[in-house]
Write a protein that holds these residues in place. Structure first.
Motif, PDB file in Angstrom:
ATOM      1  N   VAL A  45     -52.611  12.906  -3.971  1.00  0.00           N
ATOM      2  CA  VAL A  45     -53.659  14.066  -4.093  1.00  0.00           C
ATOM      3  C   VAL A  45     -54.671  13.523  -5.179  1.00  0.00           C
ATOM      4  N   ALA A  50     -54.789  12.939   0.205  1.00  0.00           N
ATOM      5  CA  ALA A  50     -54.127  14.121   0.607  1.00  0.00           C
ATOM      6  C   ALA A  50     -55.007  15.261   0.746  1.00  0.00           C
ATOM      7  N   SER A  51     -54.644  16.105   1.718  1.00  0.00           N
ATOM      8  CA  SER A  51     -55.744  17.348   1.759  1.00  0.00           C
ATOM      9  C   SER A  51     -55.325  18.259   0.674  1.00  0.00           C
ATOM     10  N   ALA A  52     -55.339  18.199  -0.458  1.00  0.00           N
ATOM     11  CA  ALA A  52     -55.160  19.097  -1.585  1.00  0.00           C
ATOM     12  C   ALA A  52     -55.601  18.798  -2.808  1.00  0.00           C
ATOM     13  N   THR A  71     -53.343  23.339  -1.037  1.00  0.00           N
ATOM     14  CA  THR A  71     -53.307  22.531   0.033  1.00  0.00           C
ATOM     15  C   THR A  71     -53.685  23.095   1.418  1.00  0.00           C
ATOM     16  N   VAL A  73     -53.395  23.278   4.956  1.00  0.00           N
ATOM     17  CA  VAL A  73     -51.949  22.973   6.107  1.00  0.00           C
ATOM     18  C   VAL A  73     -52.167  23.920   7.096  1.00  0.00           C
ATOM     19  N   THR A  81     -54.762  28.149   4.010  1.00  0.00           N
ATOM     20  CA  THR A  81     -54.676  27.213   2.804  1.00  0.00           C
ATOM     21  C   THR A  81     -53.295  28.011   1.842  1.00  0.00           C
TER      22      THR A  81
END
Length: 105
Positions: A45, A50-52, A71, A73, A81
């Motif tokens: 992250v 990471a998508s966060a 995140t 997702v 989100t």
């Protein structure tokens, strides 16, 4: 709580975030999350892999007392989100956690 500052987490917060994540895994799922697994997730992250994103809350008296991870997702085939909030004060033995699912994309 007076004097709380919320800011984007940095690499200097990695150890604290990892510790919070391990405590939260134990409390919410009864899992003993290995230190290296927690560290890898936090680094992913913080390094943008990471998508966060992590935010931390800190006070002058206690340092970092809480975290927020947001995140992006897929949830039921729709992107959304997710925000996971946890706090751990120095005077508490267990964190307080919540997961919020939002429809914003």
């Amino acid at each position: 709580m007076a004097g709380v500052v919320v800011r984007t987490a940095t690499a200097a917060d990695a150890c604290t975030l990892s510790g919070f994540n391990r405590t939260m895994a134990d409390e919410t799922e009864g899992l003993s999350l290995p230190q290296d697994v927690a560290d890898q997730g936090v680094r992913a992250v913080l390094e943008g892999r990471a998508s966060a994103i992590y935010f931390v809350a800190e006070t002058p008296a206690h340092g970092v007392v809480g975290q927020l991870m947001v995140t992006k997702v897929g949830y039921h085939q729709r992107p959304c989100t997710t925000a996971r909030v946890s706090s751990l004060l120095a005077s508490q033995s267990r964190p307080k956690t919540a997961t919020l699912y939002c429809s914003a994309t």
